[in-house]
Design a protein around this motif. Structure first.
Motif, PDB file in Angstrom:
ATOM      1  N   LYS A   1       0.858  -1.187   0.000  1.00  0.00           N
ATOM      2  CA  LYS A   1       0.000   0.000   0.000  1.00  0.00           C
ATOM      3  C   LYS A   1       0.893   1.235   0.000  1.00  0.00           C
ATOM      4  N   VAL A   2       0.748   2.029  -1.050  1.00  0.00           N
ATOM      5  CA  VAL A   2       1.480   3.286  -1.182  1.00  0.00           C
ATOM      6  C   VAL A   2       0.435   4.396  -1.215  1.00  0.00           C
ATOM      7  N   PHE A   3       0.451   5.207  -0.182  1.00  0.00           N
ATOM      8  CA  PHE A   3      -0.574   6.224   0.033  1.00  0.00           C
ATOM      9  C   PHE A   3      -1.937   5.541   0.089  1.00  0.00           C
ATOM     10  N   PHE A   4      -2.768   5.704  -0.928  1.00  0.00           N
ATOM     11  CA  PHE A   4      -4.110   5.121  -0.913  1.00  0.00           C
ATOM     12  C   PHE A   4      -4.261   3.967  -1.890  1.00  0.00           C
ATOM     13  N   LEU A   5      -3.171   3.613  -2.573  1.00  0.00           N
ATOM     14  CA  LEU A   5      -3.241   2.598  -3.623  1.00  0.00           C
ATOM     15  C   LEU A   5      -2.526   1.320  -3.229  1.00  0.00           C
ATOM     16  N   TRP A   6      -3.079   0.191  -3.651  1.00  0.00           N
ATOM     17  CA  TRP A   6      -2.391  -1.090  -3.525  1.00  0.00           C
ATOM     18  C   TRP A   6      -1.702  -1.377  -4.858  1.00  0.00           C
ATOM     19  N   LEU A   7      -0.382  -1.532  -4.816  1.00  0.00           N
ATOM     20  CA  LEU A   7       0.404  -1.804  -6.018  1.00  0.00           C
ATOM     21  C   LEU A   7       1.049  -3.173  -5.911  1.00  0.00           C
ATOM     22  N   ASN A   8       1.073  -3.902  -7.019  1.00  0.00           N
ATOM     23  CA  ASN A   8       1.683  -5.236  -7.040  1.00  0.00           C
ATOM     24  C   ASN A   8       3.203  -5.136  -7.047  1.00  0.00           C
ATOM     25  N   ILE A   9       3.836  -5.878  -6.158  1.00  0.00           N
ATOM     26  CA  ILE A   9       5.290  -5.981  -6.171  1.00  0.00           C
ATOM     27  C   ILE A   9       5.641  -7.004  -7.243  1.00  0.00           C
ATOM     28  N   VAL A  10       6.452  -6.585  -8.208  1.00  0.00           N
ATOM     29  CA  VAL A  10       6.767  -7.459  -9.340  1.00  0.00           C
ATOM     30  C   VAL A  10       8.184  -8.010  -9.285  1.00  0.00           C
ATOM     31  N   GLU A  11       9.042  -7.405  -8.451  1.00  0.00           N
ATOM     32  CA  GLU A  11      10.424  -7.854  -8.377  1.00  0.00           C
ATOM     33  C   GLU A  11      11.027  -7.501  -7.028  1.00  0.00           C
ATOM     34  N   VAL A  12      11.866  -8.411  -6.527  1.00  0.00           N
ATOM     35  CA  VAL A  12      12.649  -8.161  -5.319  1.00  0.00           C
ATOM     36  C   VAL A  12      14.081  -8.541  -5.647  1.00  0.00           C
ATOM     37  N   THR A  13      15.007  -7.634  -5.347  1.00  0.00           N
ATOM     38  CA  THR A  13      16.421  -7.921  -5.586  1.00  0.00           C
ATOM     39  C   THR A  13      17.205  -7.676  -4.313  1.00  0.00           C
ATOM     40  N   ARG A  14      18.284  -8.437  -4.183  1.00  0.00           N
ATOM     41  CA  ARG A  14      19.183  -8.234  -3.047  1.00  0.00           C
ATOM     42  C   ARG A  14      20.470  -7.621  -3.565  1.00  0.00           C
ATOM     43  N   ASP A  15      20.873  -6.537  -2.928  1.00  0.00           N
ATOM     44  CA  ASP A  15      22.129  -5.882  -3.232  1.00  0.00           C
ATOM     45  C   ASP A  15      22.850  -5.678  -1.911  1.00  0.00           C
ATOM     46  N   ASP A  16      23.816  -6.543  -1.640  1.00  0.00           N
ATOM     47  CA  ASP A  16      24.544  -6.561  -0.369  1.00  0.00           C
ATOM     48  C   ASP A  16      23.572  -6.689   0.797  1.00  0.00           C
ATOM     49  N   ASP A  17      23.453  -5.648   1.609  1.00  0.00           N
ATOM     50  CA  ASP A  17      22.616  -5.709   2.803  1.00  0.00           C
ATOM     51  C   ASP A  17      21.297  -4.971   2.632  1.00  0.00           C
ATOM     52  N   GLU A  18      20.842  -4.846   1.396  1.00  0.00           N
ATOM     53  CA  GLU A  18      19.560  -4.193   1.140  1.00  0.00           C
ATOM     54  C   GLU A  18      18.722  -5.041   0.196  1.00  0.00           C
ATOM     55  N   LEU A  19      17.404  -4.954   0.398  1.00  0.00           N
ATOM     56  CA  LEU A  19      16.450  -5.575  -0.515  1.00  0.00           C
ATOM     57  C   LEU A  19      15.704  -4.465  -1.229  1.00  0.00           C
ATOM     58  N   GLY A  20      15.650  -4.566  -2.553  1.00  0.00           N
ATOM     59  CA  GLY A  20      14.903  -3.604  -3.344  1.00  0.00           C
ATOM     60  C   GLY A  20      13.596  -4.214  -3.810  1.00  0.00           C
ATOM     61  N   PHE A  21      12.512  -3.503  -3.574  1.00  0.00           N
ATOM     62  CA  PHE A  21      11.176  -3.941  -3.977  1.00  0.00           C
ATOM     63  C   PHE A  21      10.697  -3.032  -5.101  1.00  0.00           C
ATOM     64  N   SER A  22      10.289  -3.634  -6.212  1.00  0.00           N
ATOM     65  CA  SER A  22       9.852  -2.860  -7.365  1.00  0.00           C
ATOM     66  C   SER A  22       8.390  -3.132  -7.660  1.00  0.00           C
ATOM     67  N   VAL A  23       7.648  -2.052  -7.947  1.00  0.00           N
ATOM     68  CA  VAL A  23       6.261  -2.172  -8.377  1.00  0.00           C
ATOM     69  C   VAL A  23       6.137  -1.836  -9.854  1.00  0.00           C
ATOM     70  N   GLY A  24       7.253  -1.876 -10.548  1.00  0.00           N
ATOM     71  CA  GLY A  24       7.285  -1.576 -11.978  1.00  0.00           C
ATOM     72  C   GLY A  24       8.008  -0.277 -12.237  1.00  0.00           C
ATOM     73  N   ILE A  25       7.307   0.833 -12.018  1.00  0.00           N
ATOM     74  CA  ILE A  25       7.915   2.134 -12.304  1.00  0.00           C
ATOM     75  C   ILE A  25       8.629   2.743 -11.095  1.00  0.00           C
ATOM     76  N   VAL A  26       8.331   2.248  -9.924  1.00  0.00           N
ATOM     77  CA  VAL A  26       8.908   2.784  -8.692  1.00  0.00           C
ATOM     78  C   VAL A  26       9.472   1.638  -7.870  1.00  0.00           C
ATOM     79  N   SER A  27      10.565   1.906  -7.171  1.00  0.00           N
ATOM     80  CA  SER A  27      11.114   0.892  -6.277  1.00  0.00           C
ATOM     81  C   SER A  27      11.573   1.553  -4.990  1.00  0.00           C
ATOM     82  N   ALA A  28      11.716   0.742  -3.964  1.00  0.00           N
ATOM     83  CA  ALA A  28      12.200   1.208  -2.666  1.00  0.00           C
ATOM     84  C   ALA A  28      13.106   0.133  -2.088  1.00  0.00           C
ATOM     85  N   SER A  29      14.140   0.570  -1.386  1.00  0.00           N
ATOM     86  CA  SER A  29      15.084  -0.360  -0.760  1.00  0.00           C
ATOM     87  C   SER A  29      14.953  -0.296   0.747  1.00  0.00           C
TER      88      SER A  29
END
Length: 154
Positions: free
Chosen positions: A108-136
């Protein structure tokens, strides 16, 4: 009927196995299949990216295609500000440090539910992508299996 060498060996082997099975302790088979959480670790992911309640999974090791089956849909909070929602079936493709083509997980981002389409690991962080936006997020957030609200529906 006379027994020749080719028929005597299979018959004697059959009789030996039959007597051995009749007098031995019953065979027990143990399930050495790793849990879904152990499979995650094999691909360098922490166990906490899956919630409690995985009842079974299937994995095609040649392609990485997987399905994980939970005992119901569920949700939990990440860092207090993001709400994650898991459907009862999660699928995707797993490889070292990467989960792609995901379905069944949303955020849930603000008022919207977005599908997580990818998760990547880069050293000690996980990146979650919903397509156009990602967060680590720091991997420390995912070291233990999260408690969940089982049966939670949107």
């Amino acid at each position: 009927m006379a027994l020749n060498r080719t028929t005597a060996i299979p018959i004697s082997l059959f009789l030996f196995l039959q007597s051995a099975l009749a007098t031995s302790v019953p065979l027990t088979f143990t399930d050495d299949t790793p849990s879904a959480y152990e499979v995650l670790q094999d691909y360098n992911f922490p166990v906490g990216i899956l919630p409690k309640g995985v009842v079974k999974y299937d994995l095609d090791e040649s392609t990485g295609r997987f399905h994980a089956y939970l005992n119901g849909s569920c949700s939990f909070s990440l860092e207090g500000s993001y709400q994650l929602k898991y459907k009862s079936t999660i699928s995707g493709i797993i490889s070292d440090n990467k989960l792609t083509d995901l379905s069944g997980i949303s955020v849930k981002v603000f008022f919207l539910w977005l599908n997580i389409v990818e998760v990547t690991r880069d050293d000690d962080e996980l990146g979650f992508s919903v397509g156009i936006v990602s967060a680590s997020f720091p991997i420390d957030n995912f070291m233990s299996v999260p408690s969940v609200d089982v049966g939670w529906m949107p």
